[in-house]
Scaffold this motif. Sequence first.
Motif, PDB file in Angstrom:
ATOM      1  N   TYR A  59       0.850  -1.072   0.072  1.00  0.00           N
ATOM      2  CA  TYR A  59       0.156  -0.072   0.003  1.00  0.00           C
ATOM      3  C   TYR A  59       0.963   1.353   0.066  1.00  0.00           C
ATOM      4  CZ  TYR A  59      -3.198   3.658   1.857  1.00  0.00           C
ATOM      5  OH  TYR A  59      -3.696   4.966   2.120  1.00  0.00           O
ATOM      6  N   ALA A  60       0.635   2.008  -0.908  1.00  0.00           N
ATOM      7  CA  ALA A  60       1.129   3.566  -1.020  1.00  0.00           C
ATOM      8  C   ALA A  60       0.723   4.701   0.003  1.00  0.00           C
ATOM      9  CB  ALA A  60       1.208   4.058  -2.311  1.00  0.00           C
ATOM     10  N   MET A  61       1.324   4.548   1.068  1.00  0.00           N
ATOM     11  CA  MET A  61       0.496   5.122   2.285  1.00  0.00           C
ATOM     12  C   MET A  61       0.643   6.610   2.143  1.00  0.00           C
ATOM     13  SD  MET A  61       3.588   4.792   5.257  1.00  0.00           S
ATOM     14  CE  MET A  61       2.888   5.933   6.171  1.00  0.00           C
ATOM     15  N   LYS A  62       1.276   7.231   1.140  1.00  0.00           N
ATOM     16  CA  LYS A  62       1.173   8.657   1.229  1.00  0.00           C
ATOM     17  C   LYS A  62      -0.329   9.051   0.742  1.00  0.00           C
ATOM     18  CE  LYS A  62       1.857  10.108  -3.907  1.00  0.00           C
ATOM     19  NZ  LYS A  62       2.388   8.716  -4.781  1.00  0.00           N
ATOM     20  N   CYS A  63      -1.058   8.084   0.191  1.00  0.00           N
ATOM     21  CA  CYS A  63      -2.422   8.782  -0.250  1.00  0.00           C
ATOM     22  C   CYS A  63      -3.202   9.001   0.808  1.00  0.00           C
ATOM     23  CB  CYS A  63      -2.843   7.820  -1.250  1.00  0.00           C
ATOM     24  SG  CYS A  63      -4.105   6.897  -0.916  1.00  0.00           S
ATOM     25  N   PHE A 189       7.706   1.152 -12.360  1.00  0.00           N
ATOM     26  CA  PHE A 189       7.192   2.097 -13.102  1.00  0.00           C
ATOM     27  C   PHE A 189       6.067   2.739 -12.489  1.00  0.00           C
ATOM     28  CE2 PHE A 189       5.677  -1.785 -15.129  1.00  0.00           C
ATOM     29  CZ  PHE A 189       4.201  -1.775 -14.811  1.00  0.00           C
ATOM     30  N   HIS A 190       5.395   3.788 -12.944  1.00  0.00           N
ATOM     31  CA  HIS A 190       3.998   4.157 -12.239  1.00  0.00           C
ATOM     32  C   HIS A 190       3.215   4.894 -13.341  1.00  0.00           C
ATOM     33  CE1 HIS A 190       0.841   6.014  -9.944  1.00  0.00           C
ATOM     34  NE2 HIS A 190       1.662   5.866  -8.877  1.00  0.00           N
ATOM     35  N   VAL A 191       2.192   4.201 -13.905  1.00  0.00           N
ATOM     36  CA  VAL A 191       1.409   4.683 -15.226  1.00  0.00           C
ATOM     37  C   VAL A 191       0.672   5.949 -14.935  1.00  0.00           C
ATOM     38  CG1 VAL A 191       1.254   2.235 -15.935  1.00  0.00           C
ATOM     39  CG2 VAL A 191      -0.627   3.404 -14.387  1.00  0.00           C
ATOM     40  N   GLY A 192       0.880   6.527 -13.494  1.00  0.00           N
ATOM     41  CA  GLY A 192       0.275   7.706 -13.362  1.00  0.00           C
ATOM     42  C   GLY A 192      -0.970   7.506 -12.503  1.00  0.00           C
ATOM     43  N   SER A 193      -1.411   8.471 -11.718  1.00  0.00           N
ATOM     44  CA  SER A 193      -2.731   8.347 -10.827  1.00  0.00           C
ATOM     45  C   SER A 193      -3.665   8.393 -11.467  1.00  0.00           C
ATOM     46  CB  SER A 193      -2.428   9.060  -9.590  1.00  0.00           C
ATOM     47  OG  SER A 193      -3.160   8.559  -8.422  1.00  0.00           O
ATOM     48  N   GLN A 194      -4.438   7.392 -10.965  1.00  0.00           N
ATOM     49  CA  GLN A 194      -6.050   7.430 -11.509  1.00  0.00           C
ATOM     50  C   GLN A 194      -6.146   7.184 -13.067  1.00  0.00           C
ATOM     51  OE1 GLN A 194      -8.656   6.821 -10.083  1.00  0.00           O
ATOM     52  NE2 GLN A 194     -10.342   7.282 -11.272  1.00  0.00           N
ATOM     53  N   GLY A 228       3.981  -0.833  -9.539  1.00  0.00           N
ATOM     54  CA  GLY A 228       3.506   0.655  -9.185  1.00  0.00           C
ATOM     55  C   GLY A 228       2.029   0.766  -8.858  1.00  0.00           C
ATOM     56  N   GLY A 229       1.682   2.189  -8.965  1.00  0.00           N
ATOM     57  CA  GLY A 229       0.168   2.436  -8.522  1.00  0.00           C
ATOM     58  C   GLY A 229      -0.381   2.812  -9.808  1.00  0.00           C
ATOM     59  N   GLY A 230      -1.620   3.726  -9.358  1.00  0.00           N
ATOM     60  CA  GLY A 230      -2.262   4.298 -10.647  1.00  0.00           C
ATOM     61  C   GLY A 230      -3.666   3.771 -10.728  1.00  0.00           C
ATOM     62  N   PHE A 231      -3.721   2.321  -9.959  1.00  0.00           N
ATOM     63  CA  PHE A 231      -5.179   1.804 -10.193  1.00  0.00           C
ATOM     64  C   PHE A 231      -6.201   2.655  -9.771  1.00  0.00           C
ATOM     65  CE2 PHE A 231      -1.541  -1.019  -9.022  1.00  0.00           C
ATOM     66  CZ  PHE A 231      -1.811  -1.764 -10.057  1.00  0.00           C
ATOM     67  N   ALA A 265       2.700  -4.979  -6.416  1.00  0.00           N
ATOM     68  CA  ALA A 265       2.057  -3.636  -6.880  1.00  0.00           C
ATOM     69  C   ALA A 265       1.884  -2.717  -5.675  1.00  0.00           C
ATOM     70  CB  ALA A 265       0.648  -4.094  -7.103  1.00  0.00           C
ATOM     71  N   GLU A 266       1.872  -1.239  -5.935  1.00  0.00           N
ATOM     72  CA  GLU A 266       1.488  -0.172  -4.944  1.00  0.00           C
ATOM     73  C   GLU A 266       0.481   0.550  -5.013  1.00  0.00           C
ATOM     74  OE1 GLU A 266       5.362   1.832  -6.008  1.00  0.00           O
ATOM     75  OE2 GLU A 266       6.486   0.320  -5.124  1.00  0.00           O
ATOM     76  N   PRO A 267      -0.725  -0.226  -5.007  1.00  0.00           N
ATOM     77  CA  PRO A 267      -2.028   0.834  -4.856  1.00  0.00           C
ATOM     78  C   PRO A 267      -1.945   1.738  -3.736  1.00  0.00           C
ATOM     79  CG  PRO A 267      -2.384  -1.513  -4.466  1.00  0.00           C
ATOM     80  CD  PRO A 267      -1.049  -1.565  -4.531  1.00  0.00           C
ATOM     81  N   GLY A 268      -2.598   2.892  -4.098  1.00  0.00           N
ATOM     82  CA  GLY A 268      -2.838   3.828  -2.956  1.00  0.00           C
ATOM     83  C   GLY A 268      -4.167   4.225  -3.240  1.00  0.00           C
ATOM     84  N   ARG A 269      -4.547   5.010  -4.016  1.00  0.00           N
ATOM     85  CA  ARG A 269      -5.826   5.605  -4.258  1.00  0.00           C
ATOM     86  C   ARG A 269      -6.961   4.434  -4.380  1.00  0.00           C
ATOM     87  NH1 ARG A 269      -7.288  10.144  -6.546  1.00  0.00           N
ATOM     88  NH2 ARG A 269      -5.423  10.606  -7.278  1.00  0.00           N
ATOM     89  N   HIS A 270      -6.560   3.093  -5.077  1.00  0.00           N
ATOM     90  CA  HIS A 270      -7.679   2.418  -5.307  1.00  0.00           C
ATOM     91  C   HIS A 270      -8.123   1.592  -3.974  1.00  0.00           C
ATOM     92  CE1 HIS A 270      -9.893  -0.741  -7.391  1.00  0.00           C
ATOM     93  NE2 HIS A 270      -9.305  -1.685  -6.541  1.00  0.00           N
ATOM     94  N   ALA A 369      -9.002   9.272  -0.684  1.00  0.00           N
ATOM     95  CA  ALA A 369      -7.574   9.393  -1.288  1.00  0.00           C
ATOM     96  C   ALA A 369      -6.928  10.811  -1.406  1.00  0.00           C
ATOM     97  CB  ALA A 369      -7.121   8.444  -2.460  1.00  0.00           C
ATOM     98  N   TYR A 370      -5.902  11.231  -0.845  1.00  0.00           N
ATOM     99  CA  TYR A 370      -5.247  12.474  -1.287  1.00  0.00           C
ATOM    100  C   TYR A 370      -6.365  13.717  -0.691  1.00  0.00           C
ATOM    101  CZ  TYR A 370      -2.298   9.610  -4.053  1.00  0.00           C
ATOM    102  OH  TYR A 370      -1.384   8.427  -4.506  1.00  0.00           O
ATOM    103  N   THR A 371      -6.790  13.437   0.241  1.00  0.00           N
ATOM    104  CA  THR A 371      -7.567  14.719   0.935  1.00  0.00           C
ATOM    105  C   THR A 371      -7.253  15.042   2.154  1.00  0.00           C
ATOM    106  OG1 THR A 371      -9.226  12.915   1.583  1.00  0.00           O
ATOM    107  CG2 THR A 371      -9.791  13.911  -0.522  1.00  0.00           C
TER     108      THR A 371
END
Length: 398
Positions: A59-63, A189-194, A228-231, A265-270, A369-371
């Motif tokens: 889990y990408a905890m920054k989010c 890699f990271h495909v970009g968030s959302q 990475g993340g971006g899911f 995998a590093e999902p955050g937002r998802h 996420a990211y709030t």
Amino acid sequence: MSTGTLASSLATGAWPQSLTPDALRVIDLPTPYLVTDLDTVAARYAAFGAAMPGVSTFYAMKCNPSPEILRTLAARGSSFEVASIGELRMLQALGVDPAGVLYSNPVKAPGQIAAAAGMGLWRFAFDSPGELAKISERAPGAAVYVRLAVDDSTSVFPLSRKFGTDVEDAYDLMLLARRLGLRPYGVTFHVGSQCESTGAWRTAIRAAGTLMERLRADGIELEMLDLGGGFPARYLAGEPSIEQIGEVIAGELAGLPYRPGLIAAEPGRHLVAESSVMAATVIGREMRGDEHWLYLEVGAYHGLMEPLQTPGGWDYPMRSSLPDDPEAPQLPFTLTGPSCDSSDTIAYGVKLPATVTVGDVLYFGSAGAYTLAYASSFNGFPPPTPIFVGTGDPRAAR
Ligand SMILES: *Cc1c(COP(=O)(O)O)cnc(C)c1O
């Protein structure tokens, strides 16, 4: 939130039953707050794992670094991805072993590399010779994984301009890592968030496969492929489901020259966005020219920053404390925050019941996420209070 794209205030996206306005009235806490259903967090984690068999979740905890969320995910078996020593210390305080954590920030302060290695973390991302020099000096012998820049044009928040290198340079860097006494461990890699296109993962995994092939000729077999993340989470845009993404990823993994022992995998937002609802009371309603303005307890600086980061706007699903009446007349509103800056304005043309007024509450869905992670007390207005419901049982999620 973009101009006029919200069909109505009743566009509800993926809204947990436990967090409807009726359910929240029972909580009866002063607004503003961000309420999170931990059962939904656990359910998203379980669904992610089911859609990605053989993939380990970090889990990408920054989010959203709330301890309640970190504990819930750790209890379900998740590991974690960090970007700083501060995040690693938070995890350690919760009983997470740093040796299981990935440090995926490609550019780190030298002192933080040494401190993380001292705590037992042993895997570091990089994308440049400069970073390799820092790592070999501060964490001799560490395992390193190279960050590729990939096509992130189908994501809402691109990342490949700030980070990443191409396959050719990644190949040279991995050989350099070996010469420096580091362990050439993996690729990420990271495909970009959302990210809203499954094709982004296809292209990125193929690039990783090309690198794997080239390195094998030099006697280097990678131990980790990190997706990475971006899911994406569900807002209102018709995002691909995690099952659709999982299918594409499985197909691409099967086509790799070989399968690294760890697929990460590093999902955050998802994992967390859909679990939370932000509640903000209307503190003012005014006409400015011919524009209807609502002044809320929460604006960009107090948790709703993402609308400012996206040129096309950002659609949160929304509800209000007014009775759900599809026949009620609506008006387009400009939504702004409580501060004396105009830059905390978060949306234009949002259709809400025409009668909405001071004291009514607006609910923003998919707000986990990211709030709060971005929220400050700018201008003396405190960030929303975090509240948690549920026990982290995925079967209880509704
Ligand atoms: C932010 C970040 C993530 C998580 O991204 P989401 O879009 O929230 O899934 C994962 N990995 C790294 C390295 C990141 O910086």
